[in-house]
Design an enzyme around this catalytic site. Structure first.
Site, PDB file in Angstrom:
ATOM      1  N   GLN A 130      16.926 -23.749  14.996  1.00  0.00           N
ATOM      2  CA  GLN A 130      16.830 -23.773  13.515  1.00  0.00           C
ATOM      3  C   GLN A 130      17.104 -24.967  12.585  1.00  0.00           C
ATOM      4  O   GLN A 130      16.613 -24.977  11.642  1.00  0.00           O
ATOM      5  CB  GLN A 130      17.371 -22.311  13.207  1.00  0.00           C
ATOM      6  CG  GLN A 130      16.844 -21.120  13.882  1.00  0.00           C
ATOM      7  CD  GLN A 130      18.019 -20.156  13.901  1.00  0.00           C
ATOM      8  OE1 GLN A 130      18.889 -20.316  14.994  1.00  0.00           O
ATOM      9  NE2 GLN A 130      17.899 -18.975  13.379  1.00  0.00           N
ATOM     10  N   ASP A 176      25.708 -15.303   6.705  1.00  0.00           N
ATOM     11  CA  ASP A 176      25.185 -13.884   7.195  1.00  0.00           C
ATOM     12  C   ASP A 176      25.947 -12.728   6.415  1.00  0.00           C
ATOM     13  O   ASP A 176      25.272 -12.103   6.056  1.00  0.00           O
ATOM     14  CB  ASP A 176      24.987 -13.880   8.654  1.00  0.00           C
ATOM     15  CG  ASP A 176      23.894 -14.970   9.086  1.00  0.00           C
ATOM     16  OD1 ASP A 176      22.722 -14.509   9.171  1.00  0.00           O
ATOM     17  OD2 ASP A 176      24.162 -15.802   9.575  1.00  0.00           O
ATOM     18  N   LYS A 186      26.105 -18.550  11.591  1.00  0.00           N
ATOM     19  CA  LYS A 186      25.442 -18.963  12.822  1.00  0.00           C
ATOM     20  C   LYS A 186      26.361 -19.649  13.840  1.00  0.00           C
ATOM     21  O   LYS A 186      27.534 -20.257  13.572  1.00  0.00           O
ATOM     22  CB  LYS A 186      24.164 -19.923  12.714  1.00  0.00           C
ATOM     23  CG  LYS A 186      23.608 -20.514  14.040  1.00  0.00           C
ATOM     24  CD  LYS A 186      22.691 -19.451  14.543  1.00  0.00           C
ATOM     25  CE  LYS A 186      22.295 -18.596  13.680  1.00  0.00           C
ATOM     26  NZ  LYS A 186      21.124 -17.569  14.369  1.00  0.00           N
TER      27      LYS A 186
HETATM   28  P1  RI2 Z   1      19.839 -17.333   4.212  1.00  0.00           P
HETATM   29  C1  RI2 Z   1      20.966 -17.377   9.794  1.00  0.00           C
HETATM   30  O1  RI2 Z   1      20.807 -16.355  10.629  1.00  0.00           O
HETATM   31  C2  RI2 Z   1      21.923 -18.218   9.738  1.00  0.00           C
HETATM   32  O2  RI2 Z   1      23.092 -17.983  10.510  1.00  0.00           O
HETATM   33  C3  RI2 Z   1      22.191 -18.873   8.336  1.00  0.00           C
HETATM   34  O3  RI2 Z   1      23.296 -19.697   8.132  1.00  0.00           O
HETATM   35  C4  RI2 Z   1      22.013 -17.562   7.634  1.00  0.00           C
HETATM   36  O4  RI2 Z   1      21.078 -16.751   8.137  1.00  0.00           O
HETATM   37  C5  RI2 Z   1      21.367 -17.869   6.131  1.00  0.00           C
HETATM   38  O5  RI2 Z   1      20.785 -16.964   5.563  1.00  0.00           O
HETATM   39  P2  RI2 Z   1      19.614 -16.281  11.673  1.00  0.00           P
HETATM   40  O6  RI2 Z   1      18.496 -15.224  10.975  1.00  0.00           O
HETATM   41  O7  RI2 Z   1      20.568 -18.375   3.397  1.00  0.00           O
HETATM   42  O8  RI2 Z   1      19.030 -17.629  11.657  1.00  0.00           O
HETATM   43  O9  RI2 Z   1      18.674 -17.845   4.659  1.00  0.00           O
HETATM   44  O10 RI2 Z   1      19.817 -15.880  12.943  1.00  0.00           O
HETATM   45  O11 RI2 Z   1      19.673 -16.019   3.683  1.00  0.00           O
END
Ligand code: RI2
Length: 271
Positions: A130, A176, A186
């Site tokens: 990612q 998260d 993450k």
């Molecule tokens: P937004 C993601 O989870 C990552 O862990 C990231 O740091 C977090 O969500 C950020 O969230 P995943 O869906 O800032 O990639 O985008 O497992 O709300």
């Protein structure tokens, strides 16, 4: 398209991380719920990504607030976050980030558009890479970005890399889940934060306050195929998607409520 078919498609995209990030997951789940607004839908949507309190928060507001009211929170929170994050950025900063966070990327792009001259070091973020998305979005916004494999995080932060006097001097992590004693983000975030702490590099969590939860939040374990497709059967593989970062490694948290010490943020959320 048939509502059931669309609902299932969105659910699948959330499950497979095609829709990623706490905020995007919550918004997409809200839309899916609007297609089939039943208790079973809520149950199904909550089961897709167990480490996402924001998903739960949004679905708990359904019926109490209109869809538009719920959705408007995301933009207003991001605008607030942007205004606070820019206060943390100084000229020539080298900011380290991990994975992809919409809250972090949007704030950095806002800072770049405003005035700030800084660059970003980021990790590719195995197993789903990612970090590539982060690097690409920052590059498109004209931000200088250097990407490392996750296991080179120590090299990215080490003193030898500081000869040019421009070194990683801040870590910005998304989240998260925001808990009373730290955050969940993450996998790799715990290691990176501990490393930053040992180098006396401040770690800031950049996140929407709707990620706060008073509950115990489980860490999602994902498919082993993400690590090694068709691995020999007698090798055990673990694939935890997230990691806890204790508050002692967190210099401050930036939400739409301001820049705060972690304990102050928790106190505010409890009230
Ligand atoms: P937004 C993601 O989870 C990552 O862990 C990231 O740091 C977090 O969500 C950020 O969230 P995943 O869906 O800032 O990639 O985008 O497992 O709300």
């Amino acid at each position: 398209m048939d509502a059931k078919k669309r609902f299932d498609e969105i659910a699948e995209e959330i499950k497979k991380v095609k829709i990623q990030g706490a905020g995007n997951i919550a918004k997409s789940a809200l839309y899916a719920y609007s297609l089939i607004p039943t208790k079973e839908s809520i149950k199904k949507l909550l089961s897709l990504r167990p480490t996402e309190p924001m998903l739960e928060k949004v679905l708990s507001l359904v019926g109490k607030k209109s869809y538009m009211e719920i959705l408007s929170h995301f933009d207003s929170a991001q605008n607030g976050i942007n205004r606070y994050v820019i206060k943390l950025i100084k000229n020539k900063d080298r900011i380290f980030t991990h994975c992809h966070s919409t809250n972090v990327v949007n704030a950095l792009v806002f800072a770049k558009k405003s005035w700030a001259k800084f660059e970003v070091y980021n990790t590719e973020t195995r197993p789903l890479f990612q970090g590539r998305r982060t690097a690409d979005e920052l590059r498109k916004a004209g931000i200088k970005v250097t990407m490392f494999v996750d296991s080179a995080s120590a090299i990215a932060m080490e003193k030898e890399n500081r000869k040019d006097k421009v070194y990683v001097n801040k870590v910005f992590l998304g989240a998260d889940a925001l808990l009373h004693n730290g955050i969940i983000n993450k996998i790799g975030s715990g290691l990176i934060s501990e490393l930053a702490y040992s180098h006396k590099i401040p770690v800031y969590i950049i996140a929407d306050s709707w990620k706060y939860s008073r509950k115990k939040v489980p860490i999602e374990n994902r498919s082993l195929n993400e690590i090694w497709n068709r691995a020999p059967k007698d090798i055990r593989i673990k694939n935890p998607a997230f990691e806890f970062v204790p508050k002692k490694y967190i210099t401050g948290i930036v939400t739409e409520l301001g820049i705060m010490k972690y304990d102050k943020f928790v106190k505010k959320m409890r009230n």
